[in-house]
Design a protein around this motif. Structure first.
Motif, mmCIF file in Angstrom:
data_model
loop_
_atom_site.group_PDB
_atom_site.id
_atom_site.type_symbol
_atom_site.label_atom_id
_atom_site.label_comp_id
_atom_site.label_asym_id
_atom_site.label_seq_id
_atom_site.Cartn_x
_atom_site.Cartn_y
_atom_site.Cartn_z
ATOM 1 N N GLY A 1 0.823 -1.205 0.000
ATOM 2 C CA GLY A 1 0.000 0.000 0.000
ATOM 3 C C GLY A 1 0.854 1.251 0.000
ATOM 4 O O GLY A 1 2.012 1.242 -0.414
ATOM 5 N N GLU A 2 0.284 2.327 0.474
ATOM 6 C CA GLU A 2 1.003 3.598 0.514
ATOM 7 C C GLU A 2 2.108 3.544 1.564
ATOM 8 O O GLU A 2 1.863 3.196 2.717
ATOM 9 C CB GLU A 2 0.037 4.735 0.840
ATOM 10 C CG GLU A 2 0.695 6.102 0.854
ATOM 11 C CD GLU A 2 -0.306 7.219 1.104
ATOM 12 O OE1 GLU A 2 0.114 8.389 1.126
ATOM 13 O OE2 GLU A 2 -1.505 6.907 1.277
ATOM 14 N N PRO A 3 3.350 3.860 1.187
ATOM 15 C CA PRO A 3 4.455 3.836 2.155
ATOM 16 C C PRO A 3 4.194 4.812 3.298
ATOM 17 O O PRO A 3 3.708 5.922 3.090
ATOM 18 C CB PRO A 3 5.665 4.272 1.322
ATOM 19 C CG PRO A 3 5.278 4.003 -0.092
ATOM 20 C CD PRO A 3 3.800 4.231 -0.161
ATOM 21 N N SER A 4 4.514 4.381 4.504
ATOM 22 C CA SER A 4 4.271 5.203 5.678
ATOM 23 C C SER A 4 5.539 5.299 6.511
ATOM 24 O O SER A 4 6.336 4.359 6.572
ATOM 25 C CB SER A 4 3.134 4.601 6.519
ATOM 26 O OG SER A 4 3.001 5.280 7.750
ATOM 27 N N SER A 5 5.736 6.442 7.144
ATOM 28 C CA SER A 5 6.889 6.634 8.020
ATOM 29 C C SER A 5 6.626 6.091 9.417
ATOM 30 O O SER A 5 7.471 6.201 10.296
ATOM 31 C CB SER A 5 7.243 8.122 8.105
ATOM 32 O OG SER A 5 6.135 8.870 8.588
ATOM 33 N N THR A 6 5.454 5.494 9.608
ATOM 34 C CA THR A 6 5.114 4.868 10.886
ATOM 35 C C THR A 6 5.229 3.354 10.742
ATOM 36 O O THR A 6 4.544 2.760 9.905
ATOM 37 C CB THR A 6 3.682 5.226 11.315
ATOM 38 O OG1 THR A 6 3.559 6.642 11.418
ATOM 39 C CG2 THR A 6 3.355 4.588 12.657
ATOM 40 N N PRO A 7 6.086 2.710 11.515
ATOM 41 C CA PRO A 7 6.267 1.252 11.394
ATOM 42 C C PRO A 7 5.108 0.483 12.017
ATOM 43 O O PRO A 7 5.202 -0.034 13.127
ATOM 44 C CB PRO A 7 7.585 1.008 12.136
ATOM 45 C CG PRO A 7 7.664 2.110 13.140
ATOM 46 C CD PRO A 7 7.001 3.304 12.506
ATOM 47 N N SER A 8 4.000 0.387 11.292
ATOM 48 C CA SER A 8 2.814 -0.282 11.813
ATOM 49 C C SER A 8 2.871 -1.780 11.541
ATOM 50 O O SER A 8 3.583 -2.245 10.646
ATOM 51 C CB SER A 8 1.552 0.310 11.179
ATOM 52 O OG SER A 8 1.612 0.211 9.768
#
Length: 416
Positions: A265-272
């Motif tokens: 999906g959309e890259p996120s800076s939050t390591p979920s």
């Protein structure tokens, strides 16, 4: 920090590259116990890259984010990088009681020489533990494959050192193989490398040149931590269910996998949890913890934690987490030629100004939402014999029918 092989989940990459990752984590832990780190003359930035086995995805993405000055690298400036010190394979640097490592360099500069002197100084302080550091052979064509290559291709004058457990010949015969497991490395070598790196960084950042100083001799890697990291990151028992990992994250799997993974999906800076693998989330939490200071009087995470420059660690363990002051960031590693636009991935044309961008591969992988398996029971021998007997009977009857039919037709034709 990723390994690649034909069977991706079976390649642990113990010596290459996990031994270097463990050395780095242990070095950061050792430095976290030093007083007065806030008063150092230089800033230390610790980086753990993934996707390096796939065209140096992590390091190249990091450098691109630096160029774009994105929020993920806020506060960092590529023009201020004085030296890149990379920890490569360290798990096989043990022989006959001695821990031997080699410093590989490419650019000759005052900063490189200063770093080599700091390594020698750290070696002198560890002489009683049998630690030796030598300059790699000048006959080498350059540095070994490493993330430093991305920095050099970006800026050929970048000063850097790659610390390895080999000189002219790669020492890991099981590279990218399922045999590169915990039995292929020596924990004492990793501990020695961690202490060596921690002391070297302290010398470089503090400008203290005394190998006998009490401050330098007090910096030692925790051997128990190294052993625990090996059992957590390289074995299934206890694996990611070990106490250390469980104190930071709620792991999805028990057996560690160092496969780089795919971006869905959309890259996120939050390591979920639903986007980032267990190993990356653990490393992020560990580094954020070891490089942090408590935030105010409250430690429980809230919505204001990230807004005020803090990060929330251990949030997966109890649903609350701890808010700390830390500059630890997470930057998703994917090709610099990929861009997500309105929910659709687009492949950008090669960048002629980027020497690596002209040959930048875009890796794709088949994705199955549900993988099924059909299992058939083995038939009994009596049933197989019955089928064989039935087949023979049908064959004999068919033969007799053909013979009788042929005789009947022949007789009928003669009568006519």
């Amino acid at each position: 920090m990723d390994a690649a092989s034909f069977f991706r989940d079976k390649s642990l990459g113990a010596d290459s590259p996990i031994s270097g990752v463990i050395s780095l984590l242990a070095a950061v832990d050792a430095l976290s116990h030093v007083d007065g780190l806030d008063n150092l003359n230089k800033q230390l930035v610790f980086l753990v890259f993934t996707g390096e086995a796939w065209g140096y995805l992590g390091s190249r993405r990091f450098l691109l984010e630096l160029d774009q000055q994105s929020d993920a690298v806020r506060g960092l400036n590529s023009s201020l990088i004085q030296l890149v010190m990379e920890i490569g394979s360290t798990g096989k640097g043990f022989s006959q009681g001695n821990k031997t490592f080699f410093a590989h360099t490419q650019v000759v500069s005052s900063d490189t020489n200063e770093a080599l002197d700091a390594l020698k100084l750290a070696q002198e302080s560890l002489k009683s533990e049998g630690v030796t550091v030598s300059n790699a052979s000048s006959s080498n064509p350059g540095i070994p494959p490493s993330s430093l290559m991305s920095f050099l291709r970006k800026n050929s004058s970048t000063s850097g050192i790659v610390l390895e457990d080999f000189d002219t010949v790669f020492a890991n015969n099981f590279y990218h193989s399922h045999l590169d497991d915990s039995a292929n490395i020596n924990s004492s070598a990793i501990v020695a490398a961690a202490s060596l790196v921690a002391r070297t960084l302290y010398v470089l950042a503090s400008d203290k040149k005394d190998s006998t100083s009490s401050a330098l001799s007090s910096i030692n890697a925790n051997a128990s931590l190294v052993e625990e990291l090996i059992s957590c990151l390289l074995d299934c028992d206890p694996g990611l269910s070990c106490e250390l990992v469980s104190s930071y994250i709620a792991s999805v799997d028990t057996c560690p996998s160092h496969y780089v993974g795919v971006v869905l999906g959309e890259p996120s800076s939050t390591p979920s949890t639903n986007q980032v693998d267990d190993i990356s989330r653990f490393v992020w939490n560990f580094l954020a913890d070891r490089t942090s200071t408590p935030k105010g009087n409250t430690t429980v995470c809230s919505k204001d934690c990230s807004n005020n420059g803090g990060v929330c660690i251990r949030a997966e363990t109890d649903g609350k987490g701890i808010c700390v002051n830390s500059t630890t960031r997470y930057v998703p590693a994917y090709s610099t030629r990929l861009k997500l636009d309105s929910g659709t991935w687009k492949v950008l044309p090669p960048n002629s100004s980027d020497p690596m961008g002209m040959l930048d591969p875009v890796w794709t992988e088949s994705n199955w939402n549900t993988i099924g398996l059909r299992v058939y029971t083995v038939q009994e021998a009596a049933y197989d014999q019955l089928v064989l007997l039935g087949g023979l009977s049908v064959t004999i009857l068919a033969y007799l029918a053909i013979v009788l039919t042929k005789a009947y037709i022949t007789k009928a034709l003669k009568q006519d």
